[in-house]
Structure formats: structure tokens, C-alpha cells
Enzyme design. Structure first.
Site, PDB file in Angstrom:
ATOM      1  N   THR A  93      -5.309   2.574  -2.702  1.00 25.60           N
ATOM      2  CA  THR A  93      -4.988   2.968  -1.324  1.00 25.60           C
ATOM      3  C   THR A  93      -6.310   3.030  -0.571  1.00 25.60           C
ATOM      4  OG1 THR A  93      -3.161   4.326  -2.116  1.00 25.60           O
ATOM      5  CG2 THR A  93      -3.924   4.735   0.131  1.00 25.60           C
ATOM      6  N   LYS A 168       1.817   1.557   3.533  1.00 22.50           N
ATOM      7  CA  LYS A 168       1.535   2.696   2.637  1.00 22.50           C
ATOM      8  C   LYS A 168       1.130   3.947   3.432  1.00 22.50           C
ATOM      9  CE  LYS A 168      -0.088   5.123  -0.882  1.00 22.50           C
ATOM     10  NZ  LYS A 168       0.613   5.635  -2.016  1.00 22.50           N
ATOM     11  N   LYS A 243      -6.367  12.529   1.659  1.00 27.11           N
ATOM     12  CA  LYS A 243      -6.998  11.210   1.815  1.00 27.11           C
ATOM     13  C   LYS A 243      -6.103  10.285   2.644  1.00 27.11           C
ATOM     14  CE  LYS A 243      -7.813   6.991  -0.830  1.00 27.11           C
ATOM     15  NZ  LYS A 243      -7.886   6.316  -2.116  1.00 27.11           N
TER      16      LYS A 243
END
Ligand code: NAD
Length: 309
Positions: A93, A168, A243
Site C-alpha cells: 500500500t 485501496k 498510514k
């Protein structure tokens, strides 16, 4: 048969590489940490001593790394030492800008590439049930599909390079916000004398329903399999939710979009992580609301300012 190179054998990459090996593929892995290399080897992954040694002769290279800088550094190094048709796949990611930069590097080197971040967490990586969100050419997604099928269940082509990462972070932006909203509602219900099980019974068949509630209820003792019923052991660590929310806010800022809920969600998770809970499951954020850790907390006070006329 050429092999698959796997770079980054951590909590996610380790079990993903192991699943490829279990499916009968020749997998050669590398991680900066010896302990990760040894753990992968015990799961049938050939151990390499450098990323380059893992990559030479590979049909595909999968990276599963902490951040965009690491992905770009590894791709830069490996793009020059592999065959022309070696497929580069990044499943980490990372920020959308770095994902696009990685595709650009690959294009300039004449190598095919995909961004293919995953959802499903460590449990999904171990069980081989991950969802892959892919950005890049459709033909490359089809080429990678058998590999993704060995590691996951759902494969969605989201569009051009970088749009896998976009999908995502947009998904996790919703997840972070709904988890906080669900946690606040359970905290309020408790103060009003309404039991967790009753609120769950009502909201799970009503308009307050969400994945955060029905699959991952943050109130303990409602769903036996949820991290909340296991002292908030992850699951999906709060540090990773922070994050992802930061990546979403950065992406929004880059395109001039205002996202106040995601901005506040990132602040709340930053506070939760700073309270020593970085490695706790992200649904543990409910404790901040329930325990009212700091009544003078200016962050939690924001809501009350907003609700005053
Ligand atoms: P991790 O820290 O457990 O693993 C990362 C591994 O990469 C480490 O073992 C580290 O030594 C290795 N590494 C770092 N730089 C390297 C380099 N230059 N060369 C080789 N190895 C290197 O992290 P993780 O939980 O496995 O997450 C990996 C990625 O997947 C991250 O981008 C994360 O955001 C994403 N992700 C994690 C989860 C989760 O639940 N853990 C879920 C979805 C996505």
C-alpha cells in the site's frame, strides 16, 4: 519454468509467498531481515541473498514493502537486470504518486507493470483469500491472474496504472470513518443505558449498517471472531489504518479536494496510535470514546463545538 521473485517477506509478504510456493510455484524470496528470509524458507520459498539474485530470470517480480520510497528503490534496481517481459507487480500500500512513478519507471525501461494492493489483512494473506485491486493494462492483469488466484479470491481491474492504489485508499478511507462512527455510537449507547447486543441487533438490520459493524463490531463480546472479542489483537493494526488515512488525505490534497471526515479520522487515529496502541487492532479506537481518556482533549471536543449553535 521461470520462477516468481518475491521481495518483502514480512507479515503480509511471508504468507503470500508461502501460498505461491504451496500452489507448486518456484518462488525465490528476499527480505532485508534474515529472520524473515528464514521463516519464508521454512514455508517452501527459496532464499536469495539480494533482491537482484532473487529477480534474475524471474517471470514476475512481486514487491510487498512498507512505503513508496522502498518500492521505487527496489524497482529502479531490478528493472535493469531482468528479461524484457518480466512482469513487475507491487502489492504494497503506497501513495498514488509513487505508484504512478513506478509505472513510469517500468514503461521507460520497457517492462510491463501493475499496482495491485490488497485488502484482507494478515488473516487473508495466510488463508489465501486476499482481494487484489489492480491498476495497469488489462492484458497484464490477465497474465497475473493465476498468481493472484493462488494468493487471493477477488481480483478487480480498477483501470490504468495507479488506480489500484486509488481504490485501496478510498476503500480504507471509508473503513476508518465508519469504524470511528460505529465506535462513537456504541460509546453513546452505553452512556444512555442501551446494551451493545441490542444496538447491534437494531443497527445490523437498519440504516446504520456497515462492514465495520456487521463483520468487525468494535464493541467486545458481540461477534466472537472479531478482534474486539480478543483484547483487540490485530487484525489490522491501528498504525496501518493511520498510514492509509494519511495516504488518502495526501491524495485528496494533491487534487485540491477537501475531505474533512478523513482529516479528522486521521487525527483520531494519530492520537490513538500515540497513546501506545499502534499495534492494537484499529477497532480498539472505541476505547478512546468509551474510556473518555482525556475529558479536556481538544480533539474529541471538536465535535461538541461543531454541534453547538
Ligand atoms: P512488514 O513490516 O511486516 O513487512 C515489510 C517487510 O519488507 C519487512 O520484513 C522488511 O524487512 C522488508 N523490507 C523493507 N524494505 C526492503 C527492501 N528494500 N528490500 C527487501 N525487503 C525490504 O509489513 P506488512 O504488514 O507485511 O505490510 C507490507 C505492505 O502491505 C505495506 O505496504 C502495508 O501497508 C500493506 N498492507 C498490510 C496489511 C496488514 O494487515 N499488515 C494489510 C494490507 C496491506
Amino acid at each position: 519454468m521461470s520462477h516468481i521473485a518475491f521481495i518483502g517477506l514480512g507479515r503480509m509478504g511471508g504468507p503470500m509467498a508461502a501460498n505461491l510456493a504451496r500452489a507448486g510455484r518456484d518462488v525465490c524470496g528476499f527480505d532485508l531481515e534474515e529472520v524473515r528470509r528464514a521463516a519464508a524458507e521454512a514455508q517452501g520459498v527459496r532464499r536469495a541473498t539480494t533482491a537482484r539474485a532473487a529477480a534474475v530470470g524471474a517471470a514476475a517480480i512481486i514487491t510487498m514493502l512498507p512505503a513508496g520510497e522502498a518500492v521505487l528503490a527496489v524497482w529502479k534496481e531490478l528493472l535493469t537486470c531482468v528479461d524484457r517481459d518480466t512482469l513487475f507487480i507491487d502489492s504494497s500500500t503506497i501513495d498514488v504518486a509513487s505508484a504512478r512513478a513506478a509505472h513510469r519507471l517500468a514503461r521507460e525501461a520497457g517492462r510491463p507493470s501493475l499496482d495491485a494492493p490488497v485488502s484482507g489483512g494478515v488473516a487473508g494473506a495466510e488463508a489465501g483469500t486476499l482481494s487484489f485491486m489492480c491498476g495497469g493494462d488489462a492484458a497484464d492483469v490477465e497474465r497475473a491472474r493465476p498468481l493472484f488466484s493462488d494468493m487471493g479470491k477477488t481480483i478487480i481491474h480498477c483501470g490504468e496504472g495507479g488506480l489500484g492504489q486509488a481504490a485501496k485508499i478510498c476503500n480504507n478511507m471509508m473503513l476508518g470513518a465508519t469504524m470511528i462512527a460505529t465506535s462513537e455510537a456504541f460509546a453513546l449507547a452505553e452512556r444512555l443505558g442501551l446494551s451493545d447486543k441490542t444496538l447491534f441487533a437494531v443497527a445490523s438490520v437498519s440504516s446504520g449498517q456497515s462492514w465495520s459493524l456487521t463483520h468487525y463490531c468494535p464493541a467486545p463480546g458481540v461477534l466472537p471472531a472479531a478482534p474486539s472479542s480478543h483484547d483487540y489483537r490485530p487484525g489490522f493494526m491501528a498504525a496501518l489504518m493511520l498510514k492509509d488515512l494519511r495516504l488518502a488525505n495526501e491524495a485528496a490534497e494533491a487534487v485540491g479536494l477537501t475531505t474533512p471526515v478523513a482529516a479528522l479520522a486521521a487525527q483520531i487515529y494519530a492520537r490513538y496510535v500515540a497513546s501506545g496502541e499502534a499495534e492494537r487492532d484499529f477497532s480498539g479506537v472505541i476505547r478512546m470514546f468509551r474510556e473518555g481518556r482525556d475529558p479536556e482533549d481538544e480533539l474529541l471536543g471538536v465535535d461538541h463545538h461543531l454541534t453547538r449553535a
